[in-house]
Design an enzyme around this catalytic site. Structure first.
Site, PDB file in Angstrom:
ATOM      1  N   TYR A 146     -14.241  34.075  20.904  1.00  0.00           N
ATOM      2  CA  TYR A 146     -14.807  32.981  21.596  1.00  0.00           C
ATOM      3  C   TYR A 146     -15.933  33.479  22.472  1.00  0.00           C
ATOM      4  O   TYR A 146     -15.857  34.135  23.204  1.00  0.00           O
ATOM      5  CB  TYR A 146     -13.743  32.116  22.164  1.00  0.00           C
ATOM      6  CG  TYR A 146     -14.254  30.840  22.931  1.00  0.00           C
ATOM      7  CD1 TYR A 146     -14.675  29.716  21.986  1.00  0.00           C
ATOM      8  CD2 TYR A 146     -14.261  30.561  24.203  1.00  0.00           C
ATOM      9  CE1 TYR A 146     -14.934  28.689  22.562  1.00  0.00           C
ATOM     10  CE2 TYR A 146     -14.618  29.514  24.703  1.00  0.00           C
ATOM     11  CZ  TYR A 146     -14.996  28.418  23.924  1.00  0.00           C
ATOM     12  OH  TYR A 146     -15.509  27.140  24.511  1.00  0.00           O
ATOM     13  N   ASP A 241     -19.862  40.534  25.377  1.00  0.00           N
ATOM     14  CA  ASP A 241     -19.370  39.172  26.238  1.00  0.00           C
ATOM     15  C   ASP A 241     -18.090  39.405  26.987  1.00  0.00           C
ATOM     16  O   ASP A 241     -16.772  39.730  26.620  1.00  0.00           O
ATOM     17  CB  ASP A 241     -18.786  38.144  25.279  1.00  0.00           C
ATOM     18  CG  ASP A 241     -18.281  36.897  25.913  1.00  0.00           C
ATOM     19  OD1 ASP A 241     -18.042  36.884  26.957  1.00  0.00           O
ATOM     20  OD2 ASP A 241     -17.953  35.889  25.115  1.00  0.00           O
ATOM     21  N   LYS A 269     -15.910  33.180  34.368  1.00  0.00           N
ATOM     22  CA  LYS A 269     -14.604  33.408  35.021  1.00  0.00           C
ATOM     23  C   LYS A 269     -14.508  34.033  36.381  1.00  0.00           C
ATOM     24  O   LYS A 269     -14.999  33.569  37.326  1.00  0.00           O
ATOM     25  CB  LYS A 269     -13.682  34.164  33.934  1.00  0.00           C
ATOM     26  CG  LYS A 269     -13.784  33.237  32.521  1.00  0.00           C
ATOM     27  CD  LYS A 269     -12.591  33.222  31.757  1.00  0.00           C
ATOM     28  CE  LYS A 269     -12.551  31.970  30.805  1.00  0.00           C
ATOM     29  NZ  LYS A 269     -13.093  32.218  29.413  1.00  0.00           N
TER      30      LYS A 269
HETATM   31  C1  LIG Z   1     -13.950  31.429  28.500  1.00  0.00           C
HETATM   32  C2  LIG Z   1     -14.996  32.149  27.606  1.00  0.00           C
HETATM   33  C3  LIG Z   1     -16.252  31.802  27.452  1.00  0.00           C
HETATM   34  C4  LIG Z   1     -16.685  30.529  27.908  1.00  0.00           C
HETATM   35  O1  LIG Z   1     -16.861  30.487  29.236  1.00  0.00           O
HETATM   36  P1  LIG Z   1     -16.914  28.647  29.792  1.00  0.00           P
HETATM   37  O2  LIG Z   1     -17.012  29.146  31.109  1.00  0.00           O
HETATM   38  O3  LIG Z   1     -15.571  28.229  29.354  1.00  0.00           O
HETATM   39  O4  LIG Z   1     -18.151  28.295  29.129  1.00  0.00           O
HETATM   40  C5  LIG Z   1     -17.165  32.631  26.729  1.00  0.00           C
HETATM   41  N1  LIG Z   1     -16.614  33.975  26.100  1.00  0.00           N
HETATM   42  C6  LIG Z   1     -15.356  34.325  26.486  1.00  0.00           C
HETATM   43  C7  LIG Z   1     -14.860  35.895  26.064  1.00  0.00           C
HETATM   44  C8  LIG Z   1     -14.630  33.555  27.303  1.00  0.00           C
HETATM   45  O5  LIG Z   1     -13.191  34.063  27.426  1.00  0.00           O
END
Ligand SMILES: *Cc1c(COP(=O)(O)O)cnc(C)c1O
Length: 429
Positions: A146, A241, A269
């Site tokens: 994701y 990411d 995060k």
């Molecule tokens: C949570 C998450 C996102 C998206 O971040 P948001 O602040 O919710 O837009 C992108 N990549 C990873 C790996 C994530 O866990």
């Protein structure tokens, strides 16, 4: 005995009258595990308190950011002080420089870094930059990973969509989807094949270096190194990411923990200390293509917002000054892992536990969980049962078998023992 959640039940009904599905982000709705989400009133340290006054030991920690626990005093104080000097200017501030310098001092391969307001924005901007830099259009992502909800990522996109069993997303055009190629995680040959079939067309490969969005899944030996090599040979931008793993697995994130280099890195995060912050950064030769230095456009009215920056800065500074935090978290999570194994072995419940540092996930199955397919073949109904058993006894796990749990260092061994005791009272029947 089941806790009384009467207030949560009525609040959920009320929320549904004016918020889609009653929530502002889908996985909060408990749709896959069933039942009513509990409405949280406050939290302190390792504990959440709901609107009915029930207390829970928290294993979500806002999906990662609260790595030092809720209401962490230095962060709360810093926010309060900063707010008195106004909450936004839309002009540059000293604090943004300090934030960028702090990140650069913790993380390798980041010469320049741009702040945004979410992980989604960070990943979306990194992909645009990679396209602008390479002059190529296609990207490769991995099934079950994701990267936020930007159009180009909503193809085989892990936890939220898997939880809700959404295969293709209405609203995302076929053209956009066609530029996103997918490969199974931990399958180096699949990447090689895609790159060969799309020679000189791939701008970027984006990956969760340790996955947190189909449970916790670890990269197999030499997997990331193999992709690194392909990217170098084919002029492909390798995007890590690290929205989940950044500042969680180590001060320098997965790059440090796994000793591997990315070209661009995205954060979210933990970087915001619980406020809406994201960032993308990387090597100068790529980052200098971003406006106003270059012509890849990217902007944000509230980017680098002083309240968000002071929360993030204070959190990162604490982590940098206390690297022992990571060792403590690793030991706590290891203790939980060991005891969960012991319990499920004794109960003869087939299971796998994947873990790195303070990210851990439990899968009820008898095969290794290494990619999305193996994760989805686990016994999801049994996980849902386990989830409710834990919740009803005051242990707040992510409401989906496809999510990693995130520990905070506010957890004590007493909290872990309580968690283990509750897990031990679970029965399959
Ligand atoms: C949570 C998450 C996102 C998206 O971040 P948001 O602040 O919710 O837009 C992108 N990549 C990873 C790996 C994530 O866990």
């Amino acid at each position: 005995m089941k806790p009384n959640i009467a207030h949560s039940i009525s609040l959920f009904e009320r929320a549904k009258q004016s918020i889609p599905g009653g929530v502002n982000s889908p996985v909060r709705a408990f749709k896959s595990v069933g039942g009513t989400p509990v409405f949280i009133k406050s939290a302190k340290g390792a504990y959440l308190f709901d609107e009915d006054g029930n207390k829970y030991i928290d294993y979500i920690n806002s999906w990662g950011p609260m790595i030092l626990g809720h209401g962490y005093e230095p962060v709360v104080k810093a926010i309060q002080e900063k707010a008195t000097a106004s909450t936004s200017f839309g002009a540059p501030t000293l604090l943004e420089i300090e934030m960028a310098e702090l990140i650069k001092s913790m993380v390798k391969n980041v010469d320049l870094i741009r702040m945004v307001s979410s992980g989604t924005e960070a990943c979306m901007s990194a992909v645009r930059l990679a396209r602008g830099y390479t002059g190529k259009n296609k990207i490769i992502k991995f099934e079950g990973c994701y990267h936020g909800h930007a159009d180009c990522f909503l193809v085989k996109a892990g936890s939220g969509m898997a939880t809700l069993n959404i295969q293709t997303v209405p609203g995302v055009t076929a053209g956009v989807s066609l530029d996103t190629l997918t490969a199974p995680y931990n399958d180096p040959e699949a990447v090689k094949k895609l790159v060969e079939e799309n020679k000189n067309e791939i701008a970027a490969i984006i990956i969760e270096p340790v996955v947190g969005n189909m449970g916790c899944i670890l990269p197999e030996k030499n997997y990331l190194e193999g992709i690194r090599k392909i990217c170098d040979e084919e002029n492909i931008v390798f995007i890590f990411d690290e929205v989940m793993t950044g500042f969680r697995l180590a001060p320098g994130g997965a790059q440090e923990k796994l000793n591997i280099d990315a070209d661009l890195v995205t954060y979210g995060k933990v970087i915001g200390g619980g406020l809406p912050v994201g960032a993308f950064g990387g090597k100068k030769k790529i980052m200098e293509h971003i406006a106003p230095l270059g012509n890849v456009y990217q902007a944000g009215t509230l980017s680098g917002n002083p309240i968000a920056m002071i929360a993030g800065y204070t959190m990162l500074k604490e982590l940098k000054d206390h690297p022992e935090t990571y060792k403590e978290l690793d030991e706590k999570c290891g203790y939980l892992e060991k005891n969960l194994h012991e319990i499920f072995d004794r109960k003869n419940i087939k299971h796998r536990i994947n873990r790195m540092g303070s990210m851990i996930s439990l899968h009820f199955c008898d095969h290794d969980v290494i990619d999305f397919e193996s994760a989805s073949k686990a016994d999801i109904p049994l996980f849902n049962k386990f989830f409710h058993h834990m919740l009803e006894s005051g242990i707040y796990l992510p409401p989906s078998a496809y999510e990693s749990w995130f520990l905070s260092n506010a957890l004590t061994y007493e909290d872990l023992d309580e968690t283990i005791k509750v897990a031990d009272s679970f029965s399959e029947q």
